[in-house]
Design a protein around this motif. Sequence first.
Motif, PDB file in Angstrom:
ATOM      1  N   ARG A 385      10.598  17.992   7.121  1.00 24.58           N
ATOM      2  CA  ARG A 385      10.518  18.305   6.054  1.00 24.58           C
ATOM      3  C   ARG A 385       9.081  17.897   5.328  1.00 24.58           C
ATOM      4  O   ARG A 385       8.820  16.587   5.191  1.00 24.58           O
ATOM      5  CB  ARG A 385      11.822  17.840   4.198  1.00 24.58           C
ATOM      6  N   ALA A 386       8.209  18.391   4.496  1.00 27.45           N
ATOM      7  CA  ALA A 386       7.123  17.843   3.700  1.00 27.45           C
ATOM      8  C   ALA A 386       7.296  16.126   3.147  1.00 27.45           C
ATOM      9  O   ALA A 386       6.114  15.303   3.622  1.00 27.45           O
ATOM     10  CB  ALA A 386       6.449  18.795   2.447  1.00 27.45           C
ATOM     11  N   GLY A 387       8.298  15.970   2.075  1.00 24.29           N
ATOM     12  CA  GLY A 387       8.704  14.615   1.935  1.00 24.29           C
ATOM     13  C   GLY A 387       8.343  13.894   2.709  1.00 24.29           C
ATOM     14  O   GLY A 387       7.484  12.304   2.979  1.00 24.29           O
ATOM     15  N   ALA A 388       9.675  14.259   3.568  1.00 24.94           N
ATOM     16  CA  ALA A 388       9.739  13.379   4.688  1.00 24.94           C
ATOM     17  C   ALA A 388       8.827  12.339   5.746  1.00 24.94           C
ATOM     18  O   ALA A 388       8.143  11.547   6.054  1.00 24.94           O
ATOM     19  CB  ALA A 388      10.698  13.539   5.999  1.00 24.94           C
ATOM     20  N   LYS A 389       7.997  14.248   5.438  1.00 26.50           N
ATOM     21  CA  LYS A 389       5.564  13.503   6.559  1.00 26.50           C
ATOM     22  C   LYS A 389       5.150  12.573   6.141  1.00 26.50           C
ATOM     23  O   LYS A 389       4.618  12.089   6.544  1.00 26.50           O
ATOM     24  CB  LYS A 389       5.590  15.381   6.419  1.00 26.50           C
ATOM     25  N   PHE A 390       5.619  12.845   4.427  1.00 26.84           N
ATOM     26  CA  PHE A 390       4.306  12.058   3.762  1.00 26.84           C
ATOM     27  C   PHE A 390       4.755  10.605   3.503  1.00 26.84           C
ATOM     28  O   PHE A 390       4.226   9.681   3.837  1.00 26.84           O
ATOM     29  CB  PHE A 390       3.990  12.597   2.622  1.00 26.84           C
TER      30      PHE A 390
END
Length: 439
Positions: A385-390
Amino acid sequence: MRLSKFFLPVSKDAPADAAIVSHQLMLRTGMIRQNGAGIYSWLPMGFRVLKRIEQIVREEMNRAGAIEMLMPTLQQADLWRESGRYDDYGKEMLRIKDRHERDMLFGPTNEELITDVFRTYVKSYKQLPLNLYHQQWKFRDEVRPRFGVMRGREFLMKDAYSFDLTEDDARASYRKMFCAYLNAFDRMGLTAIPMRADTGPIGGDLSHEFIILADTGESAVFCDKTLLDLPAPGLDLDFNSDLTPIVEERTRFYAATEEMHDEAAFNALPEDRRVSARGIEVGHIFYFGTKYSKPMNAVVQGPDGQMVPVQMGSYGIGVSRLLGAIIEACHDENGIVWPESVAPFDVGLINMRPGDEACDAACETLYAAMTAAGREVLYDDTDDRAGAKFARMDLIGLPWQTTVGPRGLADGKVEVKNRKTGEKHDVKIDDMLAQLKGS
Ligand code: P5A
């Protein structure tokens, strides 16, 4: 490096057994794995930073005229019997027997070994001054290994050894190392304060510890606030000039570790200049004259034909400890904030939508262009997920993040974030490519 092909075992939770933030972050970001008390494997992320620190130390040692070599980790006990330290060193020394029942040891330091090298090859003052160094693993069977790499049992040290004919020359060699240390730590984004220190098992009468102030430091330290703002000598320093003024400027202000602390002298400072803090010892330098050369008979012929024991000093930097020290000094609530000079990668490239043709293409183009321009890039091409990547990118703390998502791409733009300041701005891909090409 594509993250999908890299080995980065990141974990969300703070490990229960890690008491200080640098240890927690090193475990969470998959930099190290403990194999035994105070003994670690360096996983790829940690290894990259270790190598960068090693390189800065190497460059600054070389600039100061020291010469790199490599000595073994295992040593013969006999050399230590010659210096008298075999019995003195105590339980910190790991003693080993080989198959022939010969006494050996895993080196906690190398004064004896280098003195043996020196006495074998150097016979005349004409070959002096000489400063030899290496970066090699040491083992000290510490009573309380703790705080991860800060107090390990196996740890990487840079140790340099200087050889001079006279005491004056030896003190000049000491000053060179003193200045080289200030520059090396400065390049790592650290303010290291030299403090008068106890000489312990290394010996001698002149010694400075280089201390980074940090609440989690192991030792209590006291210094004049003025020292915190003095700039490093700088990389254009002429090491052949007289460095006395630089050393004097650093040593005329009060600075001492707990063992050397003089309460009355400290209290004589104006109150607003008294810094009483905790510190991490990242380096330690010693002048000990003939402590090893005399018993080991390392003598050189002087200009008058007389044979005299060589004057020596030794100079240590805790290379693996520095990872912990830098993280203690450079982190926020989201994770590590690496100084650019030691970061494991320069840029984190985040693909918000892997599988999306436009996102994939833009990432590939940027990845190739950044790499061609000499940037070390960690390209997050995973399906997370994008959130996890950030969150992961913030946690591992690369100085720059470049995020590629469908919305920005529609305008030909990506988002660039500075990890340290948190500032974000949109940049046109074409402009970024042009800039990379020019760099
Ligand atoms: C100087 C070089 C010496 O050993 N002999 C050769 C001298 N000095 S020292 O102060 O004992 O160590 C030098 C630096 O090594 C780091 N260090 C450690 N790092 C991690 N874990 C340890 N157990 C450990 N012990 C020492 C410190 O940074 C120290 O300044």
